[in-house]
Write a protein that holds these residues in place. Structure first.
Motif, PDB file in Angstrom:
ATOM      1  N   PRO A 137      34.298 107.556  63.068  1.00 46.27           N
ATOM      2  CA  PRO A 137      32.832 107.408  62.988  1.00 46.27           C
ATOM      3  C   PRO A 137      32.134 108.734  62.683  1.00 46.27           C
ATOM      4  CG  PRO A 137      33.571 107.417  65.271  1.00 46.27           C
ATOM      5  CD  PRO A 137      34.810 107.445  64.431  1.00 46.27           C
ATOM      6  N   PHE A 138      30.949 108.620  62.047  1.00 50.98           N
ATOM      7  CA  PHE A 138      30.131 109.811  61.786  1.00 50.98           C
ATOM      8  C   PHE A 138      29.491 110.300  63.093  1.00 50.98           C
ATOM      9  CE2 PHE A 138      29.115 108.316  57.151  1.00 50.98           C
ATOM     10  CZ  PHE A 138      30.393 108.678  56.766  1.00 50.98           C
ATOM     11  N   VAL A 139      29.093 109.353  63.938  1.00 58.06           N
ATOM     12  CA  VAL A 139      28.443 109.710  65.209  1.00 58.06           C
ATOM     13  C   VAL A 139      29.523 109.838  66.277  1.00 58.06           C
ATOM     14  CG1 VAL A 139      26.812 108.945  66.985  1.00 58.06           C
ATOM     15  CG2 VAL A 139      26.278 108.605  64.555  1.00 58.06           C
ATOM     16  N   GLU A 140      29.514 110.964  66.957  1.00 55.08           N
ATOM     17  CA  GLU A 140      30.580 111.280  67.908  1.00 55.08           C
ATOM     18  C   GLU A 140      30.006 111.736  69.243  1.00 55.08           C
ATOM     19  OE1 GLU A 140      33.591 110.948  68.075  1.00 55.08           O
ATOM     20  OE2 GLU A 140      34.474 110.842  66.055  1.00 55.08           O
ATOM     21  N   PHE A 164      23.916 118.722  64.465  1.00 56.62           N
ATOM     22  CA  PHE A 164      22.804 117.761  64.570  1.00 56.62           C
ATOM     23  C   PHE A 164      23.060 116.894  65.805  1.00 56.62           C
ATOM     24  CE2 PHE A 164      22.702 118.120  59.803  1.00 56.62           C
ATOM     25  CZ  PHE A 164      21.361 118.454  59.648  1.00 56.62           C
ATOM     26  N   TYR A 165      22.188 116.981  66.812  1.00 52.77           N
ATOM     27  CA  TYR A 165      22.335 116.117  67.991  1.00 52.77           C
ATOM     28  C   TYR A 165      21.417 114.914  67.841  1.00 52.77           C
ATOM     29  CZ  TYR A 165      25.092 119.703  70.301  1.00 52.77           C
ATOM     30  OH  TYR A 165      26.084 120.579  70.614  1.00 52.77           O
ATOM     31  N   LEU A 166      21.818 113.784  68.405  1.00 55.22           N
ATOM     32  CA  LEU A 166      20.957 112.600  68.358  1.00 55.22           C
ATOM     33  C   LEU A 166      19.965 112.689  69.508  1.00 55.22           C
ATOM     34  CD1 LEU A 166      23.282 111.704  66.461  1.00 55.22           C
ATOM     35  CD2 LEU A 166      22.797 109.385  67.218  1.00 55.22           C
ATOM     36  N   GLN A 167      18.689 112.504  69.194  1.00 56.28           N
ATOM     37  CA  GLN A 167      17.642 112.701  70.178  1.00 56.28           C
ATOM     38  C   GLN A 167      17.825 111.762  71.378  1.00 56.28           C
ATOM     39  OE1 GLN A 167      13.734 112.311  68.462  1.00 56.28           O
ATOM     40  NE2 GLN A 167      13.069 114.179  69.468  1.00 56.28           N
ATOM     41  N   GLY A 168      17.836 112.352  72.585  1.00 57.47           N
ATOM     42  CA  GLY A 168      17.881 111.561  73.820  1.00 57.47           C
ATOM     43  C   GLY A 168      19.222 110.930  74.115  1.00 57.47           C
TER      44      GLY A 168
END
Ligand SMILES: [Zn+2]
Length: 350
Positions: A137-140, A164-168
């Motif tokens: 996955p792209f999101v880890e 790049f962090y995902l907000q929250g």
């Protein structure tokens, strides 16, 4: 009316019909002729009507003659009408004609993006060496992107990854495809050979050599008694396949948290004869990938027995290879979707 008058009218009607020009008349003219001869006061109408003024014997003799003239008149008009209709059909056919011998209009043909073909070529070379293909996955989470790869919290290597962090959420966009190594080791028992091609993301300042989105082909081999010599053999095979059999390689010591020892691999500059140019920054060598022997800490984090298993890992930057292969000086060219640029690449080139 006398018989002689009637016969005179007959002859004049007959000759008028001959001179009416029916053979060349158009539809409008044809209607005009029809009215002139067969209208209420038409020449033929009058002729037929005036038969009644003749004697019974004359009527018997001249009646069929009049009917004959009427019949040839009808035949003449009908023939011309039919000819005009045929000509009309032919003209319409001519107008709508399809020339089956003309070449067809070809729909524009799509082709693979140069980054895709480069990525495929790298991955395919490893597949020929027995590697299987894995994607992740792209999101880890931080574990797969950092801690399981021996980059614990507070490790300086995290800073260099511009994440790049995902907000929250405790999630991020993967900064390298090394994450797939961890996923693979979590699901497959060794020995294994796997190649993990894909997209990675870093919050980079975009310029001629940096993009916030880029592609890597990650590789991992785990087996008993695997070491640096195996790594060198596999990578040399790749580089000779990509760049030519005479490609010279150089392995320089380097540092990555997840490999020990680590190396960066250079190839002899193929733009100059080793004398130095802008492409090789005047060193005669071009840096092409990073690699190393898997750090036992990574095996430990993945639940592999680090006493029994050893292995190596590497990461090839797809954009870098594509730029070198095709002499593209600016990485941004791959992402602007400029058809003029993209049309230069034939998928058979690589
Ligand atoms: Zn050079």
């Amino acid at each position: 009316m006398t018989r002689a008058d009637w016969e005179k009218s007959y002859v004049s009607a007959e000759s008028a019909l001959r001179d009416a020009g029916v053979e060349n008349a158009d539809l409008l003219k044809l209607e005009e002729v029809r009215v002139r001869f067969m209208g209420r006061k038409g020449a033929l109408t009058e002729l037929l009507k005036s038969l009644k003024d003749l004697s019974i014997e004359d009527k018997r003799e001249l009646g069929p003659k009049a009917q004959g003239l009427k019949a040839s008149f009808d035949a003449l008009i009908d023939a011309r009408k039919a000819a005009l209709e045929d000509a009309g059909d032919a003209a319409a056919l001519e107008k709508d004609a399809i020339d089956l011998t003309l070449p067809a209009i070809r729909p524009p043909k799509g082709r693979l993006h140069p980054l895709t073909t480069t990525l495929h070529e790298i991955a395919r070379t490893f597949q020929l060496m027995g590697y299987s293909w894995a994607e992740g996955p792209f999101v880890e989470d931080e574990r797969h992107n950092f801690s399981a790869l021996n980059i614990p919290e507070g490790h300086p290597a995290r800073d260099s990854h511009d994440t790049f962090y995902l907000q929250g959420l405790p999630l991020l966009l993967r900064t390298h495809t090394s994450t797939v190594q961890i996923h693979t080791m979590e699901s497959i028992r060794p020995p294994l050979r796997v190649v993990c091609p894909g997209r990675a993301f870093r919050h980079e300042q975009i310029d001629a050599t940096h993009s916030a989105i880029f592609h890597q082909v990650e590789g991992l081999v785990v087996d008993e008694n695997i070491g640096l010599a195996d790594l060198k053999g596999h990578l040399q095979t790749l580089l000779q396949k990509l760049l030519g059999a005479s490609t010279k390689t150089r392995f320089r010591p380097s540092y990555f948290p997840f490999t020990e020892p680590s190396t960066e691999v250079d190839v002899k500059c193929f733009f100059c004869p080793g004398t130095g140019c802008a492409a090789c920054k005047h060193t005669g060598w071009i840096e092409i990938l990073g690699a190393g022997v898997v750090n036992p800490a990574v095996f430990k984090a993945a639940g592999y027995d680090e006493q029994k298993w050893s292995g190596f890992a590497f990461g090839v930057g797809v954009e870098r290879v594509a730029m070198l292969l095709h002499g593209v000086p600016d990485i941004r060219a791959f992402y602007t979707n400029d058809l003029k640029f993209l049309k230069q690449f034939d998928e058979n080139l690589l």
